[in-house]
Design an enzyme around this catalytic site. Structure first.
Site, mmCIF file in Angstrom:
data_model
loop_
_atom_site.group_PDB
_atom_site.id
_atom_site.type_symbol
_atom_site.label_atom_id
_atom_site.label_comp_id
_atom_site.label_asym_id
_atom_site.label_seq_id
_atom_site.Cartn_x
_atom_site.Cartn_y
_atom_site.Cartn_z
ATOM 1 N N TRP A 151 49.475 1.257 69.574
ATOM 2 C CA TRP A 151 49.264 1.432 68.131
ATOM 3 C C TRP A 151 50.428 2.148 67.455
ATOM 4 C CZ3 TRP A 151 49.880 6.516 67.484
ATOM 5 C CH2 TRP A 151 49.588 7.350 68.566
ATOM 6 N N ASN A 152 51.331 2.782 68.221
ATOM 7 C CA ASN A 152 52.297 3.646 67.527
ATOM 8 C C ASN A 152 53.391 2.857 66.794
ATOM 9 O OD1 ASN A 152 53.534 2.996 69.960
ATOM 10 N ND2 ASN A 152 54.423 5.026 70.276
ATOM 11 N N LYS A 175 47.674 -9.100 72.986
ATOM 12 C CA LYS A 175 46.521 -8.222 72.762
ATOM 13 C C LYS A 175 47.009 -6.961 72.061
ATOM 14 C CE LYS A 175 44.611 -4.688 74.317
ATOM 15 N NZ LYS A 175 44.151 -4.123 73.059
ATOM 16 N N PRO A 176 46.848 -6.899 70.741
ATOM 17 C CA PRO A 176 47.309 -5.701 70.019
ATOM 18 C C PRO A 176 46.355 -4.541 70.266
ATOM 19 C CG PRO A 176 46.241 -7.223 68.496
ATOM 20 C CD PRO A 176 46.206 -7.888 69.846
ATOM 21 N N ALA A 177 46.808 -3.347 69.886
ATOM 22 C CA ALA A 177 45.947 -2.163 70.039
ATOM 23 C C ALA A 177 44.743 -2.285 69.107
ATOM 24 C CB ALA A 177 46.745 -0.907 69.722
ATOM 25 N N GLY A 229 52.738 0.970 76.721
ATOM 26 C CA GLY A 229 51.620 1.890 76.546
ATOM 27 C C GLY A 229 51.726 3.029 77.536
ATOM 28 N N SER A 230 50.605 3.600 77.872
ATOM 29 C CA SER A 230 50.615 4.797 78.723
ATOM 30 C C SER A 230 50.880 4.444 80.187
ATOM 31 C CB SER A 230 49.274 5.511 78.603
ATOM 32 O OG SER A 230 48.247 4.641 79.057
ATOM 33 N N GLU A 251 56.746 -0.774 79.844
ATOM 34 C CA GLU A 251 57.395 0.239 78.983
ATOM 35 C C GLU A 251 56.375 1.341 78.805
ATOM 36 O OE1 GLU A 251 60.452 0.080 77.718
ATOM 37 O OE2 GLU A 251 60.996 -1.989 78.137
ATOM 38 N N LEU A 252 56.508 2.403 79.606
ATOM 39 C CA LEU A 252 55.413 3.392 79.671
ATOM 40 C C LEU A 252 55.796 4.700 78.978
ATOM 41 C CD1 LEU A 252 54.420 2.573 83.352
ATOM 42 C CD2 LEU A 252 53.626 1.492 81.251
ATOM 43 N N CYS A 285 57.353 7.259 72.141
ATOM 44 C CA CYS A 285 57.566 7.468 73.582
ATOM 45 C C CYS A 285 58.923 8.126 73.848
ATOM 46 C CB CYS A 285 57.480 6.136 74.295
ATOM 47 S SG CYS A 285 58.573 4.914 73.591
ATOM 48 N N GLU A 382 53.240 14.071 77.683
ATOM 49 C CA GLU A 382 53.771 13.714 76.369
ATOM 50 C C GLU A 382 52.958 14.456 75.318
ATOM 51 O OE1 GLU A 382 52.966 9.383 76.699
ATOM 52 O OE2 GLU A 382 54.947 9.257 75.815
HETATM 53 P P1 NAP Z 1 47.436 2.951 75.960
HETATM 54 O O1 NAP Z 1 46.146 3.657 75.846
HETATM 55 O O2 NAP Z 1 47.998 2.744 77.318
HETATM 56 O O3 NAP Z 1 47.216 1.552 75.229
HETATM 57 C C1 NAP Z 1 48.223 0.591 75.126
HETATM 58 C C2 NAP Z 1 47.581 -0.779 75.050
HETATM 59 O O4 NAP Z 1 46.879 -1.036 76.269
HETATM 60 C C3 NAP Z 1 46.541 -0.913 73.943
HETATM 61 O O5 NAP Z 1 46.584 -2.216 73.446
HETATM 62 C C4 NAP Z 1 45.245 -0.640 74.680
HETATM 63 O O6 NAP Z 1 44.117 -1.173 74.050
HETATM 64 C C5 NAP Z 1 45.532 -1.355 75.980
HETATM 65 N N1 NAP Z 1 44.693 -0.943 77.092
HETATM 66 C C6 NAP Z 1 44.016 0.211 77.266
HETATM 67 N N2 NAP Z 1 43.348 0.182 78.454
HETATM 68 C C7 NAP Z 1 43.606 -1.017 79.018
HETATM 69 C C8 NAP Z 1 43.212 -1.657 80.230
HETATM 70 N N3 NAP Z 1 42.408 -1.065 81.124
HETATM 71 N N4 NAP Z 1 43.678 -2.904 80.486
HETATM 72 C C9 NAP Z 1 44.490 -3.525 79.607
HETATM 73 N N5 NAP Z 1 44.900 -2.976 78.437
HETATM 74 C C10 NAP Z 1 44.463 -1.735 78.161
HETATM 75 O O7 NAP Z 1 48.570 3.644 75.112
HETATM 76 P P2 NAP Z 1 48.488 4.079 73.590
HETATM 77 O O8 NAP Z 1 47.790 5.366 73.533
HETATM 78 O O9 NAP Z 1 48.013 2.960 72.748
HETATM 79 O O10 NAP Z 1 50.049 4.246 73.253
HETATM 80 C C11 NAP Z 1 50.723 5.390 73.516
HETATM 81 C C12 NAP Z 1 51.477 5.275 74.830
HETATM 82 O O11 NAP Z 1 52.415 4.203 74.765
HETATM 83 C C13 NAP Z 1 52.304 6.500 75.097
HETATM 84 O O12 NAP Z 1 52.200 6.850 76.443
HETATM 85 C C14 NAP Z 1 53.722 6.060 74.767
HETATM 86 O O13 NAP Z 1 54.722 6.801 75.381
HETATM 87 C C15 NAP Z 1 53.690 4.651 75.218
HETATM 88 N N6 NAP Z 1 54.776 3.882 74.588
HETATM 89 C C16 NAP Z 1 55.829 3.501 75.360
HETATM 90 C C17 NAP Z 1 56.874 2.812 74.780
HETATM 91 C C18 NAP Z 1 58.048 2.369 75.603
HETATM 92 O O14 NAP Z 1 58.789 1.521 75.124
HETATM 93 N N7 NAP Z 1 58.235 2.887 76.798
HETATM 94 C C19 NAP Z 1 56.852 2.501 73.420
HETATM 95 C C20 NAP Z 1 55.748 2.903 72.663
HETATM 96 C C21 NAP Z 1 54.714 3.592 73.267
HETATM 97 P P3 NAP Z 1 43.253 -0.229 73.034
HETATM 98 O O15 NAP Z 1 44.125 -0.006 71.871
HETATM 99 O O16 NAP Z 1 42.052 -1.015 72.719
HETATM 100 O O17 NAP Z 1 42.946 1.041 73.776
#
Ligand code: NAP
Length: 480
Positions: A151-152, A175-177, A229-230, A251-252, A285, A382
Site C-alpha cells: 500500500w505504501n 493483487k494490489p494491497a 512487501g514485508s 523486494e522486501l 522501505c 523497520e
Molecule cells: P505486506 O503486509 O507484506 O503486504 C504486501 C502485499 O502482500 C499486500 O498486497 C498484502 O495484501 C499481501 N499479502 C499479505 N499476506 C499475504 C499472504 N499470506 N500471501 C500473499 N500475499 C499476502 O507489506 P505491507 O505492510 O503492505 O508493506 C510494507 C512492507 O513492504 C514493508 O516491509 C516495506 O519495507 C516493504 N516494501 C519493500 C519495497 C522494496 O522495494 N523492497 C518497496 C515498498 C515496500 P493485504 O494488503 O491485503 O494485506
C-alpha cells in the site's frame, strides 16, 4: 475520462466476486468510506491465471515493436491522467498530493522505460565446442506472472513490475494491497483504453491475501511471483512456491543506516535525511531507519535535525503545503506508539514529537529521538513512520559495524567528503543499494533491490527486464 473503477478486471472484463461479496476501503486521513471493491478468492484467482495463460501464447509471440507500441500508448494515457491518478492515490493512501503526483510520474517513467527496453531484449551467439556445432542463447518470456504489491506506493510498485513483465512478453495477474486497490484499478482501466488484448493484464482485489497468494504460489500455470512487501510475507511466498519451483523476485523490508561522518557537509546531510526519512510519512522501505552520527558533530546535528523536523506540516494530503500525511491505519499508529514507548523506556531522549497528533487518530507527530541503542526495538525493525532515531559513534569501523548489524540489506546512506573513506565505506556496507552524499536512490535507470533478508531481484534499469526472461540455450549440431 473518469479512471475510478470499483470492480476487478479479469480477462478484459470488469467483474464482481462470484459470491457478490465486497470489502470497504477508507481514507486514512479522515476515516471516511471511499467505496468498495470485489472480495475475491481462490476461484477468481484461478480464473484470472487461466485467462492470463490463454492470452500468453499471442502476447509472448507478438513482436517487440507491437508490445513497445502498446506500452507507449498506455504511458501516454497515464500521463494525460496523472492528476486524476494522484487524487485517487491521496484519497486511498493519504500521502500529500504533491508526493502522490511525484509517485505517479515516477511509476509512469517505468512504463516508458520498459516500452523502450522491449526492443532491446537480445540473445547471444557463443563459439561452438567443435566445428560442427553452433551455440545460441535466446531469451523467452517466463510466462504468467503474479504481481503482489504493498500500500505504501500503490501506483509505482505495480508500474515497476508490470512494465518489465509486459515488455518481456509475460502476462500478469496483479493483487494490489487491500488498503489501496483503486490506484491499481485505475491503471488497468487506462491499460484497457490503450488496447492491451484481453487477459494480458488482470487485477484481482481481495481482503483474503493468504487465499489469493496460496493459489498463485501453487498454480502450475503461473510461473513466477514478483512480490513487494514485508520480509515475513516474502518468506511465506517462498515456502509456498517451493512445490512448483517458481521463479521469484522479492523486494522486501529494509532497515537503512544513515551515517554522517565528521567531515560531511552537514546542511546537505540534513537535506538528504529529511527527504529519506520523512517522505511518505516515513513509510518507505528505503527510509533512514538508524541515523548514526559522529560524536564530534552529534549535538550540532541533532539540533539542526530537530529544527527542521519541527517545521514539517502535518495534515490531510489534500491541504496546501502539507509534508506529513496520516499513517495508513490504526495498527500503524499502535506500532509507532509501541516503538517510541519502548525506546523511551530504555533510555532514549525525545527532542520533538513523540506522540499522536491532535489532528486525528492516524496522525503521528514527526519525531526526533537520540540515545538509540541496539536493544531498542526500533533499531531492529523497520520503523515505518515519521520517527528519526539517532545514535552516535566514534570511529569508521564502529559505524560500519553498527550499520551492518541487521539481517536486512536494502538501502544504506552515508555522508562524508574523504575520498579514501568513501571507497572503504561503500565497499564495506552489506546492502543492495548505497547512497553516498544523497538521500534519494530510486530512479528508473538504476537497479532497485536488496540482499540478505531484503530479498533478491532488481527493478528498473537494463537489469529489470531480465527478471521476466528465461534463458534458452540451443545447440545446433552436425553442421557439415
Ligand atoms: P505486506 O503486509 O507484506 O503486504 C504486501 C502485499 O502482500 C499486500 O498486497 C498484502 O495484501 C499481501 N499479502 C499479505 N499476506 C499475504 C499472504 N499470506 N500471501 C500473499 N500475499 C499476502 O507489506 P505491507 O505492510 O503492505 O508493506 C510494507 C512492507 O513492504 C514493508 O516491509 C516495506 O519495507 C516493504 N516494501 C519493500 C519495497 C522494496 O522495494 N523492497 C518497496 C515498498 C515496500 P493485504 O494488503 O491485503 O494485506
Amino acid at each position: 475520462m473518469n479512471c475510478f473503477q470499483k470492480r476487478a478486471y479479469i480477462n478484459g472484463e470488469w467483474v464482481d466476486a462470484s459470491s457478490g461479496k465486497t470489502f470497504p476501503v477508507y481514507n486514512p486521513a479522515t476515516g471516511e468510506y471511499i467505496d468498495e471493491v470485489p472480495d475475491m478468492g481462490e476461484a477468481e484467482t484461478r480464473f484470472a491465471i487461466d485467462a492470463a495463460h490463454e492470452a500468453l501464447k499471442n502476447w509472448k509471440n507478438s513482436s517487440a515493436a507491437d508490445r513497445s507500441h502498446l506500452l507507449k500508448r498506455w504511458h501516454q494515457l497515464l500521463l494525460e491522467h496523472k492528476n486524476e491518478l494522484a487524487r485517487i492515490l491521496t484519497t486511498e493512501q493519504g500521502k500529500p498530493l504533491a508526493e502522490a503526483l511525484a509517485e505517479v510520474k515516477y511509476g509512469i517513467s517505468y512504463i516508458e522505460w520498459f516500452a523502450e527496453e522491449a526492443r532491446r531484449i537480445y540473445g547471444d551467439i557463443i563459439p561452438g565446442q567443435d566445428a560442427s556445432k553452433r551455440i545460441m542463447v535466446v531469451k523467452e518470456a517466463v510466462g504468467v506472472v503474479g504481481l503482489i504489491t504493498p500500500w505504501n506506493f500503490p501506483n509505482a510498485m505495480i508500474a515497476r513490475k508490470i512494465g518489465a513483465a509486459l515488455a518481456a512478453g509475460c502476462t500478469v495477474v496483479v493483487k494490489p494491497a487491500e488498503a489501496t486497490p483503486f490506484s491499481a484499478l485505475a491503471m488497468a482501466f487506462l491499460a484497457e483504453k490503450a488496447g492491451f488484448p484481453k487477459g494480458v493484464i488482470n487485477v484481482v482485489t481481495t481482503s483474503r491475501p493468504d487465499e489469493v497468494g496460496a493459489e498463485m504460489c501453487t498454480h502450475s500455470k503461473l510461473r513466477k511471483i514478483s512480490f513487494t512487501g514485508s520480509t515475513e510475507v516474502g518468506k511465506i511466498l517462498m515456502r509456498q512456491s517451493a512445490g512448483t519451483v517458481k521463479r521469484l523476485s522479492l523486494e522486501l523490508g529494509g532497515n537503512a543506516p544513515f551515517i554522517v561522518f565528521e567531515d560531511a557537509d552537514i546542511d546537505a546531510a540534513i537535506r538528504g535525511l529529511m527527504q529519506s526519512k520523512y517522505r511518505n510519512s516515513g513509510q518507505t522501505c528505503v527510509c533512514a531507519n538508524r541515523i548514526l552520527v559522529h560524536n564530534s558533530i552529534h549535538v550540532h546535528f541533532l539540533r539542526r535535525l530537530t529544527e527542521e523536523t519541527r517545521k514539517l506540516k502535518i495534515g490531510n494530503g489534500f491541504e496546501e503545503l502539507v509534508d506529513i500525511g496520516p499513517l495508513i491505519n490504526d495498527e500503524a499508529m499502535l506500532k509507532m506508539e509501541s516503538l517510541v514507548g519502548d525506546a523511551l523506556a530504555k533510555g532514549a531522549t525525545c527532542h520533538t514529537g513523540g506522540k499522536k497528533s491532535a489532528l486525528g487518530p492516524r496522525f503521528y507527530e514527526p519525531t526526533v529521538l537520540s540515545g538509540i541503542t541496539d536493544e531498542m526495538t526500533l533499531c531492529k525493525e523497520e520503523i515505518f513512520g515519521p520517527v528519526s532515531a539517532v545514535s552516535s559513534f566514534d570511529t569508521e569501523e564502529e559505524a560500519i559495524r553498527m550499520a551492518n548489524n541487521t539481517n536486512f540489506g536494502l538501502a544504506a546512506y552515508f555522508y562524508g567528503r574523504d575520498i579514501g573513506r568513501i571507497y572503504r565505506v561503500m565497499e564495506a556496507l552489506e546492502f543492495g543499494m548505497v547512497g553516498v552524499n544523497t538521500g534519494l536512490l530510486s530512479t528508473v535507470t538504476a537497479p532497485f533491490g536488496g540482499i540478505k533478508e531484503s530479498g533478491f531481484g532488481r527493478e528498473g534499469s537494463r537489469y529489470g527486464v531480465e527478471e521476466y526472461l528465461n534463458m534458452k540455450y540451443i545447440c545446433i549440431g552436425d553442421i557439415k
